[in-house]
Scaffold this active site. Sequence first.
Site, mmCIF file in Angstrom:
data_model
loop_
_atom_site.group_PDB
_atom_site.id
_atom_site.type_symbol
_atom_site.label_atom_id
_atom_site.label_comp_id
_atom_site.label_asym_id
_atom_site.label_seq_id
_atom_site.Cartn_x
_atom_site.Cartn_y
_atom_site.Cartn_z
ATOM 1 N N GLN A 176 -4.905 -1.781 9.457
ATOM 2 C CA GLN A 176 -4.821 -3.105 8.845
ATOM 3 C C GLN A 176 -5.433 -4.155 9.782
ATOM 4 O OE1 GLN A 176 -3.475 -3.718 5.650
ATOM 5 N NE2 GLN A 176 -4.370 -5.730 6.008
ATOM 6 N N LYS A 222 0.840 -1.203 0.000
ATOM 7 C CA LYS A 222 0.000 0.000 0.000
ATOM 8 C C LYS A 222 0.873 1.251 0.000
ATOM 9 C CE LYS A 222 -3.907 -2.383 2.001
ATOM 10 N NZ LYS A 222 -4.556 -2.940 3.202
ATOM 11 N N ASP A 270 -11.441 2.791 3.839
ATOM 12 C CA ASP A 270 -11.784 1.365 3.715
ATOM 13 C C ASP A 270 -13.308 1.173 3.676
ATOM 14 O OD1 ASP A 270 -9.843 -0.545 3.378
ATOM 15 O OD2 ASP A 270 -9.309 -0.664 5.511
#
Length: 299
Positions: free
Chosen positions: A99, A55, A122
Amino acid sequence: MAAADRIDGKAFAAGLREKVGEFAVSFEAVSGRKAGLAVVLVGEDPASQVYVRSKGKACAAANMESFEYKLADNTLREDLLALIAQLNADDAVDGILVQLPLPDHLDEQEVIASIDPDKDVDGFHVINAGRLSVGQTGFVPCTPLGCMMLLTDRLGDLSGLEAVVIGRSNIVGKPMAQLLVDANATVTIAHSRTADLQSVVKRADIVVAAVGRPEMIGKDWLKDGATVIDVGINRLPPEPGKEKGRLVGDVDFGGASEVAGAITPVPGGVGPMTIAVLLRNTMVAAHRNAGVALAEGAL
Ligand code: NAD
């Protein structure tokens, strides 16, 4: 029947990343700063470390800033929440991603709920799930949005098509089904308790498989010409003499290719879309946060 077309998610994702990179340059010119994504990793999970690294690299390649926070496995809840509060208040940070999975002593829902919904790139915050469900502007989880991009690129208008989503998780199955309904498909959500899954799948023009069971969906399950989006990522046991097993999806790619009209491979299908959409969501967040106009559907 002729072999199915292979839906090249890798190429589509590369195109999207390039486009995001172009928007990043114009965003910087207008706002005087780069768009920024903060990625928080707690613990040493090797797969998570790989994701976080990729990422960061993808951000840099798209002319965006990435801020990485690697915290110890035993990080206190209070310290993690304090970091997120600090990132929420930081104008250089447009998107925040924690994460998952988190170590067991941390409550994922609490942590996600602490992220500013307007930085929740997200799309996991309940506010964004709610916005999606009532049709308000928010952030949509990256994997299902990426699947939707591949589907509309392939099929155009989805009105009236029968879609079956296999899997009902909050991050893939449910938002996927919502996106398909919003695109006027007729949608069934199948899951581990669905009776006669095979015949449910057989009627679908669109099959989205998000189960996590290697090659569960065989060619006999599919309607002729169906469009198949395989979200599953499963590693098979290693063959003799090999260190790692092959990566396969939830669909038997070889068999399904004989029946389907089009299918995403694993790897190289949905996987690359997830990071590309993350960058896209961050770029959208940057425009919104900085008050810079971005035409609807431009990205
Ligand atoms: P999950 O474990 O949260 O959900 C799996 C779903 O499958 C559940 O809703 C369950 O009801 C259903 N299911 C389980 N067994 C079933 C069966 N026998 N028949 C029908 N349904 C069944 O998983 P998830 O997070 O939604 O991920 C699903 C898969 O997608 C995993 O392989 C994951 O690795 C992969 N994934 C890929 C990406 C990507 O970027 N490509 C992103 C997220 C998840």
